[in-house]
Scaffold this motif. Sequence first.
Motif, PDB file in Angstrom:
ATOM      1  N   SER A  74      15.569 -58.501   4.664  1.00  0.00           N
ATOM      2  CA  SER A  74      16.845 -58.329   4.968  1.00  0.00           C
ATOM      3  C   SER A  74      17.126 -59.604   5.405  1.00  0.00           C
ATOM      4  O   SER A  74      17.880 -60.190   5.222  1.00  0.00           O
ATOM      5  CB  SER A  74      16.924 -57.004   5.109  1.00  0.00           C
ATOM      6  OG  SER A  74      16.412 -56.243   4.306  1.00  0.00           O
ATOM      7  N   ASN A  75      16.789 -59.506   6.522  1.00  0.00           N
ATOM      8  CA  ASN A  75      17.301 -60.481   7.601  1.00  0.00           C
ATOM      9  C   ASN A  75      17.173 -62.622   6.646  1.00  0.00           C
ATOM     10  O   ASN A  75      18.309 -62.417   7.004  1.00  0.00           O
ATOM     11  CB  ASN A  75      16.551 -60.954   8.791  1.00  0.00           C
ATOM     12  CG  ASN A  75      16.522 -61.452   9.808  1.00  0.00           C
ATOM     13  OD1 ASN A  75      17.718 -61.713  10.235  1.00  0.00           O
ATOM     14  ND2 ASN A  75      16.033 -61.934  10.895  1.00  0.00           N
ATOM     15  N   GLN A 125      18.410 -54.004   9.585  1.00  0.00           N
ATOM     16  CA  GLN A 125      18.281 -54.977   9.115  1.00  0.00           C
ATOM     17  C   GLN A 125      18.645 -55.776  10.781  1.00  0.00           C
ATOM     18  O   GLN A 125      18.081 -57.182  11.078  1.00  0.00           O
ATOM     19  CB  GLN A 125      18.854 -55.046   8.254  1.00  0.00           C
ATOM     20  CG  GLN A 125      19.122 -57.049   7.772  1.00  0.00           C
ATOM     21  CD  GLN A 125      20.267 -57.364   7.089  1.00  0.00           C
ATOM     22  OE1 GLN A 125      20.635 -56.249   6.263  1.00  0.00           O
ATOM     23  NE2 GLN A 125      20.713 -58.163   6.703  1.00  0.00           N
ATOM     24  N   ARG A 161      15.626 -55.862  -1.269  1.00  0.00           N
ATOM     25  CA  ARG A 161      16.485 -55.743  -0.772  1.00  0.00           C
ATOM     26  C   ARG A 161      17.857 -55.623  -0.896  1.00  0.00           C
ATOM     27  O   ARG A 161      18.641 -56.315  -0.541  1.00  0.00           O
ATOM     28  CB  ARG A 161      16.388 -56.392   0.617  1.00  0.00           C
ATOM     29  CG  ARG A 161      15.346 -56.168   1.963  1.00  0.00           C
ATOM     30  CD  ARG A 161      13.857 -56.115   1.379  1.00  0.00           C
ATOM     31  NE  ARG A 161      12.833 -55.585   2.297  1.00  0.00           N
ATOM     32  CZ  ARG A 161      11.258 -55.093   1.972  1.00  0.00           C
ATOM     33  NH1 ARG A 161      11.754 -54.437   0.419  1.00  0.00           N
ATOM     34  NH2 ARG A 161      10.937 -54.539   3.323  1.00  0.00           N
ATOM     35  N   GLU A 184      20.584 -54.386  -1.195  1.00  0.00           N
ATOM     36  CA  GLU A 184      22.235 -54.097  -0.669  1.00  0.00           C
ATOM     37  C   GLU A 184      22.365 -55.583   0.058  1.00  0.00           C
ATOM     38  O   GLU A 184      23.258 -55.386  -0.070  1.00  0.00           O
ATOM     39  CB  GLU A 184      21.878 -53.467   0.389  1.00  0.00           C
ATOM     40  CG  GLU A 184      23.357 -52.378   0.380  1.00  0.00           C
ATOM     41  CD  GLU A 184      23.923 -52.606   0.047  1.00  0.00           C
ATOM     42  OE1 GLU A 184      24.452 -52.549  -1.093  1.00  0.00           O
ATOM     43  OE2 GLU A 184      25.519 -51.949   0.453  1.00  0.00           O
ATOM     44  N   THR A 185      20.850 -55.842   1.023  1.00  0.00           N
ATOM     45  CA  THR A 185      21.861 -57.188   1.099  1.00  0.00           C
ATOM     46  C   THR A 185      21.605 -58.517   0.329  1.00  0.00           C
ATOM     47  O   THR A 185      22.949 -59.349   0.800  1.00  0.00           O
ATOM     48  CB  THR A 185      20.838 -57.720   2.191  1.00  0.00           C
ATOM     49  OG1 THR A 185      19.901 -56.892   3.177  1.00  0.00           O
ATOM     50  CG2 THR A 185      20.771 -59.111   3.292  1.00  0.00           C
ATOM     51  N   GLN A 209      24.597 -55.904   8.053  1.00  0.00           N
ATOM     52  CA  GLN A 209      24.022 -57.146   7.255  1.00  0.00           C
ATOM     53  C   GLN A 209      24.828 -57.970   8.404  1.00  0.00           C
ATOM     54  O   GLN A 209      24.021 -59.640   7.845  1.00  0.00           O
ATOM     55  CB  GLN A 209      24.477 -57.281   6.090  1.00  0.00           C
ATOM     56  CG  GLN A 209      24.152 -56.151   5.271  1.00  0.00           C
ATOM     57  CD  GLN A 209      24.281 -56.243   3.781  1.00  0.00           C
ATOM     58  OE1 GLN A 209      24.352 -57.257   3.507  1.00  0.00           O
ATOM     59  NE2 GLN A 209      24.317 -55.018   3.488  1.00  0.00           N
TER      60      GLN A 209
END
Lengths: 304, 308
Positions: free
Chosen positions: B56-57, A153, B84, B86-87, A119
């Motif tokens: 996610s990004n 990601q 998404r 978890e992000t 992340q």
Amino acid sequence: MADARLEAIARHCRVQIIRMLTHAGSGHPGGSLSVIDILTALYFGRLRYDAKRPDWPDRDRVVLSKGHTVPALYAVMARAGFFPESQLVTLRKLGSPLQGHPDRSALPGIEAATGSLGQGLSISLGLALGLKLGASRARVYCILGDGETQEGQVWEAAMAGPKLGQPDRPLDNLCVILDYNKIQLDNFVAKIMDLEPVVAKWQAFGWPVLEIDGHDMDHINKALDQAEATRGTPTFIVAHTVKGKGVSFMENDPEWHGKAPKPAEAIRAIREILGVGEAAWDDYLKADPTTRAIVDELAALEKK
Amino acid sequence: MAAKASRVAFGEALLELGARDERIVTVDADLSKSTMTAKFAKTYPGRAFNVGIAESNMIGIGAGLALAGRIPFVCSFACFVVGRFETIRISVAYTNANVKIVGTHAGIAIGEDGYSQMGIEDIACIRALPNIPVIQPADELETRQAIAYAVEHQGPLYLRLTRQSLEPVCPPDYRFQLGRWLVLRPGHDVTLIGTGGPMFNCLEAAKLLQADAISAEVIDAACIKPLDEELLLGSAGKTGHVVTVEDHTLHGGLGGAVAEVLSDVMPTPLKRIGVQGFGESGDPKGLYAKHGLDPAGIAAGVKKFLGR
């Protein structure tokens, strides 16, 4: 050209990493020891920050995407004055701001919660873009683990990095450093899910890529200089490192990814980090009361 | 005010707010024509970012922008953005980044596109995270109020918006407040709490119930987290029966939130009306009828619950 000052700080921080992990009884020594030279070069030769004013808007940012190696970050932050070094032994203990993985709300100076891998690069892109939008000159340094780049990601962010903000606000205030120590939790990276060709992959996504020895301060500094001088694009540095660097029995051994040393192992590790032979150790400790105190503390843990 | 989709009201409100506050930026993932940020992007091209189909990004970039002092709205369909999780969990909630997460196309009311495009578990997911209020406006006015609030709110926040047009339900002088619900119609036999898409149908159901001599107190729960405990307990204490209505799975949404408070503080008979199982393709009205979210279905559900 060796940088004796930075190398001395890195040795000091390696000792603190071993110390805090042993007190905690758990944690990740291998990757902490592989990334510590990079963090030392950043915090003691590169970053603009004020440890007494961790929310200064124009500070340079470090996002440690490989959050499990936060003991290395705590070691440099303590040395830099964000909090007292005595607090390092509270790592992973109930009520401590030194959480097992970085917690921005718990410890001023931590820029983002990380540790759920993959992340940090996206956050770093946003930070770099946001700083540009706010006309800040601050820079962003993102440190990736090698294993974590198996996360999808990361590649969403890899695709976006050289494109985002173009053409008016390219993210040339961002430098990404891959701590390529070749080992992940389960085994060697090449045996789990090989990343190669790493350089070609990032180049193909549009990044200028530099390749360095991540334990050579001269290499690190030159690469950071080059990244800072680059205009129009963020820079990617592949830092070849050794997992467990500085401790013979931890080096290149996947077993030391996520296992704390026992006190006797820790004392031996500290002796090796300081480059002292077994025969000379007692005399060394007599002349170095600080290390002596750390070793005594660890020896006392053994008796508990 | 005429009927308007809350996503449309969002796009208009953001355009106006963006003129006053240059910190406001948008991040989209190739759905800006659907999330209605496209006009913002056209008006403020330097403050709108489209990262492609990479949610996610998008969320992570939003977190970084927030940490650098911007006020980012990260926008996609509710199912894709909350997918998404978890992000959101680490980069936004745990980091306490001032990101406004916008999930449009909430619920089965999107109709024909079918289940894969329907956000019907998003409230349950976000509600599980500390630190993130969950807000679902029920008409244009409430949406405008909620967006203005979102800009002022320090910290992350989740906005759940609809694709379909919403009939006005709030009075012209309505002002959104975090953690406050609104009584749209007073009553004394049953507390009927709605949110978002089916809110207007709750008012219509109350009329049907009135014809059967059942007085329903209709409440608009724009704020699902934190909910209005005082109003909930006051109304439940008065009527003794509570019914929740939402275009969301029966598990963990408004009904779940209300059940948690009632069972903790004042156990009260509760009937939850919402989506059962997966959604499916179909016309929105037919889907609402199938899941008991149309006026007749809500009225029937209330009557059965009251044993009338």
